[in-house]
Design an enzyme around this catalytic site. Structure first.
Site, PDB file in Angstrom:
ATOM      1  N   CYS A  55      -4.661 -31.894  19.918  1.00  0.00           N
ATOM      2  CA  CYS A  55      -5.521 -30.995  20.692  1.00  0.00           C
ATOM      3  C   CYS A  55      -6.846 -30.892  19.954  1.00  0.00           C
ATOM      4  O   CYS A  55      -7.170 -31.770  19.138  1.00  0.00           O
ATOM      5  CB  CYS A  55      -4.857 -29.632  20.925  1.00  0.00           C
ATOM      6  SG  CYS A  55      -4.453 -28.717  19.428  1.00  0.00           S
ATOM      7  N   ASN A 112      -5.809 -28.081  16.526  1.00  0.00           N
ATOM      8  CA  ASN A 112      -4.482 -28.184  15.894  1.00  0.00           C
ATOM      9  C   ASN A 112      -3.972 -26.843  15.379  1.00  0.00           C
ATOM     10  O   ASN A 112      -3.294 -26.766  14.361  1.00  0.00           O
ATOM     11  CB  ASN A 112      -4.465 -29.240  14.769  1.00  0.00           C
ATOM     12  CG  ASN A 112      -3.072 -29.603  14.247  1.00  0.00           C
ATOM     13  OD1 ASN A 112      -2.908 -29.960  13.081  1.00  0.00           O
ATOM     14  ND2 ASN A 112      -2.057 -29.513  15.083  1.00  0.00           N
ATOM     15  N   ASP A 161      -6.637 -24.781  27.199  1.00  0.00           N
ATOM     16  CA  ASP A 161      -6.888 -24.209  25.875  1.00  0.00           C
ATOM     17  C   ASP A 161      -6.701 -22.690  25.947  1.00  0.00           C
ATOM     18  O   ASP A 161      -7.421 -22.012  26.676  1.00  0.00           O
ATOM     19  CB  ASP A 161      -8.339 -24.561  25.471  1.00  0.00           C
ATOM     20  CG  ASP A 161      -8.677 -24.095  24.080  1.00  0.00           C
ATOM     21  OD1 ASP A 161      -7.931 -23.273  23.507  1.00  0.00           O
ATOM     22  OD2 ASP A 161      -9.703 -24.564  23.554  1.00  0.00           O
ATOM     23  N   CYS A 214      -3.368 -24.169  18.171  1.00  0.00           N
ATOM     24  CA  CYS A 214      -2.735 -23.518  19.328  1.00  0.00           C
ATOM     25  C   CYS A 214      -1.748 -24.419  20.065  1.00  0.00           C
ATOM     26  O   CYS A 214      -0.546 -24.172  20.058  1.00  0.00           O
ATOM     27  CB  CYS A 214      -3.801 -23.025  20.317  1.00  0.00           C
ATOM     28  SG  CYS A 214      -4.894 -21.761  19.641  1.00  0.00           S
ATOM     29  N   ARG A 215      -2.251 -25.475  20.733  1.00  0.00           N
ATOM     30  CA  ARG A 215      -1.403 -26.269  21.625  1.00  0.00           C
ATOM     31  C   ARG A 215      -0.568 -27.329  20.914  1.00  0.00           C
ATOM     32  O   ARG A 215       0.654 -27.406  21.118  1.00  0.00           O
ATOM     33  CB  ARG A 215      -2.274 -26.936  22.713  1.00  0.00           C
ATOM     34  CG  ARG A 215      -2.860 -25.943  23.697  1.00  0.00           C
ATOM     35  CD  ARG A 215      -3.978 -26.562  24.508  1.00  0.00           C
ATOM     36  NE  ARG A 215      -5.156 -26.860  23.681  1.00  0.00           N
ATOM     37  CZ  ARG A 215      -6.251 -27.503  24.094  1.00  0.00           C
ATOM     38  NH1 ARG A 215      -6.308 -27.933  25.340  1.00  0.00           N
ATOM     39  NH2 ARG A 215      -7.259 -27.698  23.269  1.00  0.00           N
ATOM     40  N   SER A 216      -1.200 -28.190  20.119  1.00  0.00           N
ATOM     41  CA  SER A 216      -0.427 -29.296  19.523  1.00  0.00           C
ATOM     42  C   SER A 216       0.638 -28.819  18.525  1.00  0.00           C
ATOM     43  O   SER A 216       1.689 -29.474  18.430  1.00  0.00           O
ATOM     44  CB  SER A 216      -1.342 -30.370  18.914  1.00  0.00           C
ATOM     45  OG  SER A 216      -2.184 -29.857  17.918  1.00  0.00           O
TER      46      SER A 216
END
Ligand code: 4NP
Length: 163
Positions: free
Chosen positions: A13, A16, A129, A18-20
């Site tokens: 993301c 690195n 995001d 929040c999402r990944s």
């Protein structure tokens, strides 16, 4: 018994944090439950948060689902990730574009995919995001469904072992 080949999977993301990290935690959890011995990691296209723990909201939503990601540390994507990983999965189209701009090698380009392409039933094309709008529950749900789709596609484990 069926033995599946080891796979090296990298979630990417922007930051690195929040999402990944959720992709890494969720796919590792699926692998633990299904007996898949895969190598899973995550990285950001940007390096501003390198060395940091995941965002507290990602840690919290993962913990709510029994997944501990607090020990992960952010890092920036680097060139040799193109060689080390078999699948480099971008969380949104912007991450995808940034990744494709980092190489012209067709072998590298062929490894890059878009996360939501692994959930063919979803209307979402991007994992949004959540940094400013706090949609961490939505992100967790989208990433879980896409991870399950990824495992279904590449490991063909029984659906009853997924969640
Ligand atoms: P991520 O979310 O890409 O899912 O880790 C973000 C985290 C931090 C920032 C942007 C997105 N930031 O601009 O600091």
């Amino acid at each position: 018994i069926i033995i599946y080949p080891c796979m090296n999977v990298l979630f990417v993301c922007l930051g690195n944090i929040c999402r990944s990290p959720l992709g890494e935690g969720i796919l590792k959890n699926i692998c633990d439950h299904t007996g898949l011995d895969w190598n899973i990691d995550s990285a950001g296209t940007g390096g501003w948060h390198a060395g940091e723990s995941p965002d507290h909201r990602s840690i919290k939503v993962a913990a709510k689902h029994g997944i501990d990601i607090h020990q992960q540390r952010a890092r920036q994507f680097k060139q040799d990730d193109f060689d080390k990983f078999d699948h480099i999965i971008a969380m949104d189209k912007s991450n995808f574009k940034d990744l494709t701009s980092l190489t012209s090698d067709p072998n590298h380009l062929a490894k890059i995919s878009l996360m939501m392409d692994f959930d063919t039933a979803s209307t979402f094309r991007d994992v949004p995001d959540p940094y400013y709008d706090n949609r961490f529950d939505l992100v967790f749900e989208l990433v879980t469904n896409a991870c399950n789709g990824f495992v279904q596609k590449f490991a063909e484990v029984p659906i009853s072992l997924l969640y």
